[in-house]
Design an enzyme around this catalytic site. Structure first.
Site, mmCIF file in Angstrom:
data_model
loop_
_atom_site.group_PDB
_atom_site.id
_atom_site.type_symbol
_atom_site.label_atom_id
_atom_site.label_comp_id
_atom_site.label_asym_id
_atom_site.label_seq_id
_atom_site.Cartn_x
_atom_site.Cartn_y
_atom_site.Cartn_z
ATOM 1 N N LYS A 12 31.255 52.374 -101.558
ATOM 2 C CA LYS A 12 30.047 51.557 -101.637
ATOM 3 C C LYS A 12 30.352 50.120 -102.040
ATOM 4 O O LYS A 12 29.606 49.209 -101.691
ATOM 5 C CB LYS A 12 29.046 52.186 -102.600
ATOM 6 C CG LYS A 12 29.538 52.353 -104.028
ATOM 7 C CD LYS A 12 28.425 52.799 -104.960
ATOM 8 C CE LYS A 12 28.045 54.241 -104.760
ATOM 9 N NZ LYS A 12 27.010 54.678 -105.723
ATOM 10 N N SER B 229 19.395 62.620 -98.959
ATOM 11 C CA SER B 229 20.689 61.962 -99.093
ATOM 12 C C SER B 229 21.296 62.320 -100.440
ATOM 13 O O SER B 229 20.601 62.336 -101.445
ATOM 14 C CB SER B 229 20.506 60.438 -98.979
ATOM 15 O OG SER B 229 21.714 59.763 -99.228
ATOM 16 N N THR C 201 25.507 56.547 -95.405
ATOM 17 C CA THR C 201 25.765 55.455 -96.339
ATOM 18 C C THR C 201 27.240 55.086 -96.261
ATOM 19 O O THR C 201 28.102 55.960 -96.379
ATOM 20 C CB THR C 201 25.414 55.882 -97.777
ATOM 21 O OG1 THR C 201 24.087 56.400 -97.791
ATOM 22 C CG2 THR C 201 25.512 54.703 -98.724
ATOM 23 N N LYS D 156 30.799 54.098 -97.236
ATOM 24 C CA LYS D 156 31.626 54.270 -98.432
ATOM 25 C C LYS D 156 33.003 53.664 -98.175
ATOM 26 O O LYS D 156 33.442 53.633 -97.028
ATOM 27 C CB LYS D 156 31.766 55.762 -98.769
ATOM 28 C CG LYS D 156 30.458 56.531 -98.894
ATOM 29 C CD LYS D 156 29.696 56.168 -100.143
ATOM 30 C CE LYS D 156 28.424 57.028 -100.255
ATOM 31 N NZ LYS D 156 27.652 56.717 -101.452
ATOM 32 N N ASP E 120 24.737 50.703 -99.497
ATOM 33 C CA ASP E 120 24.412 51.412 -100.733
ATOM 34 C C ASP E 120 23.484 50.547 -101.574
ATOM 35 O O ASP E 120 23.397 49.330 -101.380
ATOM 36 C CB ASP E 120 25.682 51.773 -101.509
ATOM 37 C CG ASP E 120 25.561 53.129 -102.175
ATOM 38 O OD1 ASP E 120 24.653 53.273 -103.011
ATOM 39 O OD2 ASP E 120 26.335 54.039 -101.854
ATOM 40 N N HIS F 110 15.121 52.402 -101.217
ATOM 41 C CA HIS F 110 15.954 53.213 -102.101
ATOM 42 C C HIS F 110 15.289 53.282 -103.472
ATOM 43 O O HIS F 110 14.669 52.314 -103.912
ATOM 44 C CB HIS F 110 17.364 52.622 -102.224
ATOM 45 C CG HIS F 110 18.345 53.600 -102.791
ATOM 46 N ND1 HIS F 110 18.402 53.893 -104.138
ATOM 47 C CD2 HIS F 110 19.292 54.381 -102.202
ATOM 48 C CE1 HIS F 110 19.348 54.798 -104.345
ATOM 49 N NE2 HIS F 110 19.896 55.115 -103.187
ATOM 50 N N ARG F 111 15.435 54.444 -104.131
ATOM 51 C CA ARG F 111 14.740 54.657 -105.409
ATOM 52 C C ARG F 111 15.673 54.512 -106.611
ATOM 53 O O ARG F 111 15.477 55.171 -107.630
ATOM 54 C CB ARG F 111 14.074 56.033 -105.413
ATOM 55 C CG ARG F 111 15.027 57.198 -105.204
ATOM 56 C CD ARG F 111 14.302 58.543 -105.259
ATOM 57 N NE ARG F 111 15.247 59.644 -105.130
ATOM 58 C CZ ARG F 111 14.967 60.911 -105.427
ATOM 59 N NH1 ARG F 111 13.754 61.233 -105.855
ATOM 60 N NH2 ARG F 111 15.870 61.860 -105.284
ATOM 61 N N HIS G 51 14.055 57.600 -100.219
ATOM 62 C CA HIS G 51 14.901 58.711 -100.641
ATOM 63 C C HIS G 51 14.070 59.695 -101.464
ATOM 64 O O HIS G 51 13.326 59.294 -102.354
ATOM 65 C CB HIS G 51 16.073 58.186 -101.463
ATOM 66 C CG HIS G 51 17.052 57.419 -100.642
ATOM 67 N ND1 HIS G 51 18.346 57.829 -100.437
ATOM 68 C CD2 HIS G 51 16.924 56.262 -99.942
ATOM 69 C CE1 HIS G 51 18.972 56.967 -99.653
ATOM 70 N NE2 HIS G 51 18.126 56.000 -99.347
ATOM 71 N N ASN H 78 1.383 50.535 -121.946
ATOM 72 C CA ASN H 78 1.563 50.459 -123.392
ATOM 73 C C ASN H 78 1.530 51.813 -124.073
ATOM 74 O O ASN H 78 2.108 52.000 -125.130
ATOM 75 C CB ASN H 78 0.459 49.573 -123.993
ATOM 76 C CG ASN H 78 0.941 48.768 -125.172
ATOM 77 O OD1 ASN H 78 2.122 48.427 -125.246
ATOM 78 N ND2 ASN H 78 0.058 48.482 -126.101
ATOM 79 N N LYS I 199 23.834 52.632 -93.568
ATOM 80 C CA LYS I 199 23.085 52.113 -94.720
ATOM 81 C C LYS I 199 23.989 51.388 -95.699
ATOM 82 O O LYS I 199 25.092 51.836 -95.999
ATOM 83 C CB LYS I 199 22.399 53.291 -95.429
ATOM 84 C CG LYS I 199 21.765 52.966 -96.773
ATOM 85 C CD LYS I 199 21.183 54.215 -97.414
ATOM 86 C CE LYS I 199 20.720 53.946 -98.831
ATOM 87 N NZ LYS I 199 21.832 53.670 -99.755
#
Length: 443
Positions: free
Chosen positions: A143, A345, A139, A141, A169, A260-261, A293, A89, A167
């Site tokens: 994606k 990455s 990763t 692609k 995506d 993954h972030r 990551h 808060n 990976k």
């Protein structure tokens, strides 16, 4: 106590002592007025305390305020509750122009209430039978937009070429062009085929992130039934409750968990407001994940070297000393909580390999998406180029060569006996991402 370091920017006319006290009160027992029920409990036992304030060098009206929170304020084993209390808060306070949580010190007693990563670094290496070098990933692609069969074909080619992992995506979940079950099946086929041909253990981060926890668990269970080694979760968009549930399932069922972030920069990129990624990294180690990551230092994404190495140590090491030169405000003892592999990455290619090997060391995952699939000869040659570059860098390092100074020469030497690497070197020789980092250390 849990100790917090806040970067506080008060409104003009608000003294830093008042701002620090307001942060401590609002994130613990305080409210905007005196209430009669205060007399029914011991506020001295439960209230947060601002115990130190220091001005930020080079900033006019900015302070680091240190707040201590009694452990009784927090539910055991709940990152969700910890964040709800500390940052839930207070960030909307009118008396503050901006507020950023820079770091947390998690006491040993609270750390021991968490399972942490499902397996950790050593168990992962033992499962994969891979030692003495960083792991290599890619990763897939584009994606979005591939059919499940074409997606699985790309996975197979990359793994056959020499990568350890491929990976999903972060935004590959279960869209109309490729439903999750089809993707899981074709990726499992690709993994087994590549393993049979190479004799190495392979994996693909199957993204189990979903709209509900129940659906997420259904996907993780199906991955386990297929016998694959690893699943994936977007821990910030999915939430800490879902992430901790998935981490517990992964430990119980022998699955590694890649994190993954996605969405982190919304929270952590501004220097004066939000939550620093080192806090999100600590929270992930508590909630559970075997990879996360962490930026690259040298690629396309935000990340100053000293700051990045600071939170990489917080992810991997068991005991980390306070070191303000790397942005670490508190000494942290993880009491043998398993470590997390940092994943580099984003915008990296073969010319970055020496720097990445030198910066991150062996206990890391180096993940090349465009740097594999963008190879002019195709996916498998792109994977070969990366594997050759990595092996050359590791061998050179083990022979005592300086990767920071001799990196380009090491890559050129290796490219003489690898046409795949030579082609990759030619394609990416001019690609650089030279922008000033937004989040820098206070000088």
């Amino acid at each position: 106590d849990i100790l917090a370091a806040f970067r506080v920017t008060p409104q003009p006319g608000v003294p830093p002592e008042e701002a620090g006290a307001a942060v401590a009160a609002e994130s613990s027992t305080g409210t905007w007025t005196t209430v009669w029920t205060d007399g029914l409990t011991s506020l001295d036992r439960y209230k947060g305390r601002c115990y130190d304030i220091e001005p930020v060098p080079g900033e006019d009206n900015q302070y680091i305020c240190y707040v201590a929170y009694p452990l009784d304020l927090f539910e055991e084993g709940s990152v969700t509750n910890m964040f709800t209390s500390i940052v839930g808060n207070v960030f909307g306070f009118k008396a503050l122009r901006a507020l950023r949580l820079e770091d947390l010190r998690i006491p040993v007693a609270y750390v021991k209430t968490f399972q942490g990563p499902p397996h950790g670094i050593q168990v992962e290496r033992d499962k994969l039978n891979k030692y003495g070098r960083p792991l290599l990933g890619c990763t897939i692609k584009p994606k979005l937009g591939l059919s499940a069969k074409n997606y699985g074909r790309a996975v197979y080619e990359c793994l056959r070429g020499g990568l350890d992992f491929t990976k999903d995506d972060e935004n590959v979940n279960s869209q109309p062009f490729m439903r999750w079950r089809d993707r899981f099946l074709f990726c499992a086929e690709a993994i087994y085929k590549a393993q049979a041909e190479t004799g190495e253990i392979k994996g693909h981060y199957l993204n189990a992130t979903a709209g509900t926890c129940e659906e997420m668990m259904k996907r993780a269970i199906f991955a386990r039934e297929l016998g694959v080694p690893i699943v994936m979760h977007d821990y910030l968009t999915g939430g800490f409750t879902a992430n901790t549930s998935l981490a517990h399932y992964c430990r119980d069922n022998g699955l590694l968990l890649h994190i993954h972030r996605a969405m982190h920069a919304v929270i952590d990129r501004q220097k004066n407001h939000g939550i620093h990624f080192r806090v999100l990294a600590k929270a992930l180690r508590m909630s559970g994940g075997d990879h996360i990551h962490s930026g690259t230092v040298v690629g396309k994404l935000e990340g100053e070297r000293d700051i990045t190495l600071g939170f990489v140590d917080l992810l991997r090491d068991d005991y980390i000393e306070k070191d303000r030169s790397r942005g670490i405000y508190f000494t942290q003892d993880w009491v043998s909580l398993p470590g997390v592999l940092p994943v580099a990455s984003g915008g990296i290619h073969v010319w970055h390999m020496p720097a990445l090997t030198e910066i991150f060391g062996d206990d890391s995952v180096l993940q090349f998406g465009g740097g594999t699939l963008g190879h002019p000869w195709g996916n498998a040659p792109g994977a070969v180029a990366n594997r050759v570059a990595l092996e050359a860098c590791v061998q050179a390092r083990n022979e005592g060569r300086d990767l920071a100074r001799e990196g380009n020469e090491i890559i050129r030497e290796a490219s003489k006996w690898s046409p795949e690497l030579a082609a990759a070197c030619e394609v990416w020789k001019e690609i650089k991402f030279e922008f000033q980092a937004m989040d820098t250390l206070d000088k």
